[in-house]
Design an enzyme around this catalytic site. Structure first.
Site, PDB file in Angstrom:
ATOM      1  N   LYS A  49      44.953  39.499  41.249  1.00 16.68           N
ATOM      2  CA  LYS A  49      45.457  40.723  40.599  1.00 16.68           C
ATOM      3  C   LYS A  49      46.591  40.354  39.641  1.00 16.68           C
ATOM      4  CE  LYS A  49      44.049  43.666  44.396  1.00 16.68           C
ATOM      5  NZ  LYS A  49      44.371  44.263  45.682  1.00 16.68           N
ATOM      6  N   GLN A  93      48.517  46.172  49.987  1.00 15.11           N
ATOM      7  CA  GLN A  93      47.374  45.280  50.172  1.00 15.11           C
ATOM      8  C   GLN A  93      46.840  45.413  51.603  1.00 15.11           C
ATOM      9  OE1 GLN A  93      45.983  43.404  47.654  1.00 15.11           O
ATOM     10  NE2 GLN A  93      44.388  42.787  49.089  1.00 15.11           N
ATOM     11  N   ASP A 116      44.975  52.591  43.870  1.00 19.86           N
ATOM     12  CA  ASP A 116      43.813  52.312  44.719  1.00 19.86           C
ATOM     13  C   ASP A 116      43.061  53.600  45.075  1.00 19.86           C
ATOM     14  OD1 ASP A 116      43.389  49.633  45.015  1.00 19.86           O
ATOM     15  OD2 ASP A 116      44.636  49.397  46.793  1.00 19.86           O
TER      16      ASP A 116
END
Ligand code: NAP
Length: 282
Positions: A49, A93, A116
């Protein structure tokens, strides 16, 4: 005829456009990833990322906590990032270490920074057809299908897997395109009965060779989301060598959905920036 869907190519087209847009707007969107513990797969995903952000001109920061950190401390950090105008996207995460309530933590992220697409607000937006931030892998899959001009209206779509991250958002995205959607999961009896009917088959179960050639019809479009390691080699959930002989189109693993997930995360950060600054989306 080449029937392989090239996720690397499509993702690089998306990233080039994004890089140009970011330069054009003269902005510096910023993504912050919160990582808890030292999961080796997470280390790789976070590094990817970071590299992708740098490619397109998105600022990147990682906040790493030990796995002994309390839920409250993580939430405090999220609140600080919510209040920071320089931060446009926040990711926690996953997976989190045992004992931490991921849903509770994630739902403290400002929905406008939830790149997300996992907060209740953004999940609700998706279900109710409101604009919002959508989970990156499902978004990447829809982008791939669109890039290859796959017709969705009135098609039979079968999704294997019903996770919050992949399967469930996909149901909504395909319904929005007027497809007929069936969903299989670990408690489904005889999934072949369903996969055989699929015009478009999306597999996100995390089991190598779950889908074999006898389970699909000729000219099916196959999207393999799975990432598995077999004898040190990456593979998906589909028996690629055999199923690719019957499929009209199929994604490889690696090089299919994976790069699209990262590209769509970058798109989400840019979108989040624009939503926060009140800039119209094109
Ligand atoms: P997950 O949360 O573990 O969900 C797996 C889903 O598959 C569950 O709904 C499960 O059913 C279902 N399932 C498991 N075994 C099955 C079987 N034998 N038959 C039918 N359904 C079965 O996983 P996820 O996060 O959705 O990820 C799925 C896979 O995609 C993993 O390999 C993951 O690494 C990969 N992935 C890839 C990307 C990418 O960017 N390429 C992104 C995300 C995930 P139940 O609900 O009944 O348990």
């Amino acid at each position: 005829m080449n029937n392989i869907i090239d996720g690397k190519l499509i993702s690089s087209v998306i990233k080039t456009k994004l890089k140009n847009d970011i330069e054009l707007y003269r902005i510096n969107p910023k993504l912050v990833v919160i990582q808890v513990g030292d999961n080796s797969a997470s280390n790789i995903y976070v590094r990817n990322k970071k590299r992708a952000c740098e490619e397109v001109g998105i600022l990147f920061d990682k906040i790493k906590f030990p796995d002994t950190i309390s839920e409250e401390m993580i939430i405090e950090e999220i609140k600080r990032l919510n209040d920071d105008d320089e931060v446009n996207g926040i990711i926690v995460q996953l997976p989190l270490p045992k004992g931490l309530n991921a849903a509770r933590i994630i739902n403290h992220i400002d929905p406008l920074k939830d790149v997300d697409g996992l907060t209740y607000q953004n999940v609700g937006n998706l279900v109710l057809d409101n604009d919002g931030l959508i989970s990156c892998t499902p978004l990447g899959i829809m982008e791939l299908l669109s890039a290859y001009n796959v017709e969705l209206e009135s098609k039979n779509v079968v999704i294997v897997g019903r996770s919050n991250l992949v399967g469930k958002p996909l149901i909504q995205l395909f319904l929005k395109e007027n497809a007929t959607v069936s969903v299989c999961h670990s408690k489904s009896y005889d999934i072949k009965k369903y996969t055989k009917l699929a015009d478009i088959l999306v597999v996100a179960a995390g089991h190598p060779n779950l889908i074999t050639k006898d389970m699909v019809k000729d000219d099916v479009v196959v999207i393999d989301v799975g990432i598995n390691k077999e004898e040190g080699t990456l593979c998906g959930d589909v028996d690629f060598d055999e199923v690719s002989k019957k499929a009209a189109l199929i994604t490889p693993v690696p090089g299919g959905v994976g790069p699209m997930t990262v590209a769509c995360l970058l798109k989400n950060v840019f979108k989040a920036y624009k939503m926060q600054k009140g800039i119209e989306n094109e």
